[in-house]
Write a protein that holds these residues in place. Structure first.
Motif, PDB file in Angstrom:
ATOM      1  N   GLU A 122    -125.929  16.150  32.233  1.00  0.00           N
ATOM      2  CA  GLU A 122    -125.222  15.760  31.025  1.00  0.00           C
ATOM      3  C   GLU A 122    -123.937  16.579  30.929  1.00  0.00           C
ATOM      4  O   GLU A 122    -123.891  17.728  31.367  1.00  0.00           O
ATOM      5  CB  GLU A 122    -126.089  16.003  29.786  1.00  0.00           C
ATOM      6  N   GLU A 123    -122.930  15.976  30.356  1.00  0.00           N
ATOM      7  CA  GLU A 123    -121.665  16.690  30.193  1.00  0.00           C
ATOM      8  C   GLU A 123    -121.874  17.844  29.221  1.00  0.00           C
ATOM      9  O   GLU A 123    -122.436  17.661  28.132  1.00  0.00           O
ATOM     10  CB  GLU A 123    -120.593  15.741  29.661  1.00  0.00           C
ATOM     11  N   TRP A 147    -111.714   9.635  43.116  1.00  0.00           N
ATOM     12  CA  TRP A 147    -112.282  10.764  42.374  1.00  0.00           C
ATOM     13  C   TRP A 147    -112.249  12.046  43.202  1.00  0.00           C
ATOM     14  O   TRP A 147    -111.914  13.117  42.689  1.00  0.00           O
ATOM     15  CB  TRP A 147    -113.719  10.444  41.962  1.00  0.00           C
ATOM     16  N   ILE A 181    -121.990  12.893  36.203  1.00  0.00           N
ATOM     17  CA  ILE A 181    -121.281  12.581  34.958  1.00  0.00           C
ATOM     18  C   ILE A 181    -120.183  11.546  35.204  1.00  0.00           C
ATOM     19  O   ILE A 181    -120.021  10.586  34.444  1.00  0.00           O
ATOM     20  CB  ILE A 181    -120.691  13.868  34.354  1.00  0.00           C
ATOM     21  N   TRP A 182    -119.439  11.722  36.297  1.00  0.00           N
ATOM     22  CA  TRP A 182    -118.388  10.762  36.644  1.00  0.00           C
ATOM     23  C   TRP A 182    -118.982   9.388  36.950  1.00  0.00           C
ATOM     24  O   TRP A 182    -118.476   8.357  36.507  1.00  0.00           O
ATOM     25  CB  TRP A 182    -117.608  11.268  37.857  1.00  0.00           C
ATOM     26  N   LYS A 183    -120.094   9.367  37.681  1.00  0.00           N
ATOM     27  CA  LYS A 183    -120.727   8.107  38.070  1.00  0.00           C
ATOM     28  C   LYS A 183    -121.213   7.329  36.848  1.00  0.00           C
ATOM     29  O   LYS A 183    -121.085   6.107  36.779  1.00  0.00           O
ATOM     30  CB  LYS A 183    -121.893   8.388  39.025  1.00  0.00           C
ATOM     31  N   LYS A 184    -121.780   8.044  35.870  1.00  0.00           N
ATOM     32  CA  LYS A 184    -122.255   7.383  34.644  1.00  0.00           C
ATOM     33  C   LYS A 184    -121.096   6.724  33.895  1.00  0.00           C
ATOM     34  O   LYS A 184    -121.215   5.611  33.378  1.00  0.00           O
ATOM     35  CB  LYS A 184    -122.959   8.390  33.746  1.00  0.00           C
ATOM     36  N   LYS A 185    -119.969   7.405  33.830  1.00  0.00           N
ATOM     37  CA  LYS A 185    -118.813   6.869  33.118  1.00  0.00           C
ATOM     38  C   LYS A 185    -118.236   5.646  33.829  1.00  0.00           C
ATOM     39  O   LYS A 185    -117.750   4.711  33.192  1.00  0.00           O
ATOM     40  CB  LYS A 185    -117.739   7.947  32.978  1.00  0.00           C
ATOM     41  N   GLN A 186    -118.292   5.628  35.158  1.00  0.00           N
ATOM     42  CA  GLN A 186    -117.700   4.542  35.935  1.00  0.00           C
ATOM     43  C   GLN A 186    -118.582   3.297  35.992  1.00  0.00           C
ATOM     44  O   GLN A 186    -118.099   2.204  36.280  1.00  0.00           O
ATOM     45  CB  GLN A 186    -117.437   5.023  37.381  1.00  0.00           C
ATOM     46  N   LYS A 187    -119.894   3.473  35.736  1.00  0.00           N
ATOM     47  CA  LYS A 187    -120.852   2.364  35.838  1.00  0.00           C
ATOM     48  C   LYS A 187    -120.745   1.685  37.206  1.00  0.00           C
ATOM     49  O   LYS A 187    -120.574   0.465  37.328  1.00  0.00           O
ATOM     50  CB  LYS A 187    -120.618   1.343  34.720  1.00  0.00           C
TER      51      LYS A 187
END
Length: 406
Positions: free
Chosen positions: A185-186, A155, A133-139
């Motif tokens: 997914e969150e 992180w 989830i963190w990785k998706k947000k950071q792109k």
């Protein structure tokens, strides 16, 4: 499920009679080739096997390792006064023909659901979920490697898990590899509320809900719907035999169609691949070959004792038993079908036992339709899935091979 032990392993186990060195195995081939009583079930990224004295389930975890759980099956032993050999003694309700079929069906269904939910639970890794989830947000994929590592470091510190130097790089590489095919997914506000209120009990509750839903769905699809549709076609309702045959054919069409449609889903197809690995591994054991990936890969993925074949037999036998129902009203026919279900299951179980222990013209004809349907419900497995099957079956093979004979 009985109490069980748990361990993680990366390599298949090889300490059973069926896994002797090649020369010794070939010499003993005639002695050990047999029809095994070991049965199994495909799970979520794993396989469950049950032998005479022990059960096991092996699941491929998100990090790539194989998680193995085993449990003992309570068995009463008795010494044969004539031969002096110790043999397992089954309770009366598992020895009487027709009765044992219904008992085994219910117990296996309960154990199967428990293992299925347990295997699904193993695929949930909160640590990996948080990372994905963190990785998706950071792109991160668009950033240079050094910047990715720096953000990962920040992180980890925010998670109160600071690492330095090589350890940070090792954890980064581990996360990258473990989440290569991992989806997360969150959680929604409702999911967070459920987790807060129910905690670990949520999986037990889900298991009960899934079982109830499955039973209701099965009754609706295979009992109510065929009888309702056939009841609308007047020419098919005038003769009891024709009506029962029409209902049975519709049940089979619904069953085959349901298996084919669900098999198009990625997750279900993966389960069908594990199903194929289960069959191939049992076939390799029965062929008295060492349980290696190479040997198992060569085996057929179709087996006469498969649950798919059993369900088809239940549908087939229900046609003949349905001819005994004198009622024409749909709900009355449904109630009678439910009342006669233990008889149908009992007859089907005896036939599937016969097909599993004997090979003759009758059993080959009996098994043919089920083996054909297995072309839908089993798929060719990959090596990692076969490794899971080896890990699951190995603890279930008894030390005395005679204890596994039909």
């Amino acid at each position: 499920m009985p109490e069980h032990s748990q361990e993680q392993t990366k390599e298949p186990m090889n300490d059973t009679p069926a896994q002797q060195p090649a020369d010794a195995q070939q010499a003993a081939r005639a002695e050990y080739a047999y029809k095994s009583k070991i049965g199994g079930q495909a799970l979520v990224e794993g396989i469950m096997m049950k032998g005479a004295f022990r059960g096991a389930m092996a699941c491929r975890l998100p990090n790539g390792e194989i998680d193995l759980e085993t449990w003992e099956i309570p068995v009463k032993l008795q010494t044969d006064p004539k031969t002096g050999k110790v043999r397992p003694v089954l309770p009366w309700y598992r020895r009487i023909p027709l009765v044992r079929g219904s008992v085994n069906f219910v117990t296996q269904m309960i154990d199967g659901y428990r293992c299925m939910m347990r295997s699904a639970e193993k695929q949930v890794d909160e640590e990996l979920d948080a990372f994905v989830i963190w990785k998706k947000k950071q792109k991160l994929d668009k950033l240079p490697q050094e910047e990715q590592l720096a953000r990962f470091d920040a992180w980890m510190r925010s998670q109160e898990k600071p690492l330095e130097g090589d350890k940070l790089k090792e954890r980064w590489e581990y996360y990258q590899k473990a989440t290569q095919y991992y989806e997360a997914e969150e959680p929604s506000k409702f999911e967070k509320w459920l987790d807060e209120k129910l905690g670990e009990k949520i999986f037990d509750i889900l298991m009960v809900i899934v079982m109830i839903f499955s039973v209701v769905l099965s009754l609706g699809l295979f009992m109510y719907l065929p009888k309702l549709v056939v009841g609308w076609i007047t020419p098919l309702t005038e003769n009891r035999v024709i009506r029962s045959a029409a209902e049975g054919i519709m049940k089979m069409l619904i069953f085959v169609g349901y298996m084919a449609v669900t098999g198009c889903m990625k997750s279900i197809r993966r389960t069908y691949e594990y199903h194929g690995a289960e069959h191939k591994t049992i076939a390799c054991l029965e062929a008295a070959l060492p349980l290696t990936v190479e040997n198992i890969r060569k085996q057929k993925r179709f087996h006469p004792r498969c649950g798919t074949s059993f369900i088809f037999l239940v549908l087939l036998i229900s046609i003949f038993v349905g001819c005994l129902i004198p009622f024409t009203v749909v709900w009355q026919r449904v109630l009678c079908s439910i009342a006669l279900l233990p008889l149908v299951v009992g007859i089907s179980y005896e036939l599937i036992r016969l097909a599993g222990r004997a090979d003759n013209a009758f059993t080959r004809i009996l098994s043919a339709p089920g083996l054909w349907i297995q072309r839908i419900t089993t798929k060719e497995p990959d090596d990692k899935q076969i490794e899971c099957a080896i890990a699951a079956i190995t603890p279930c093979i008894p030390e005395n091979i005679e204890d596994d004979l039909w």
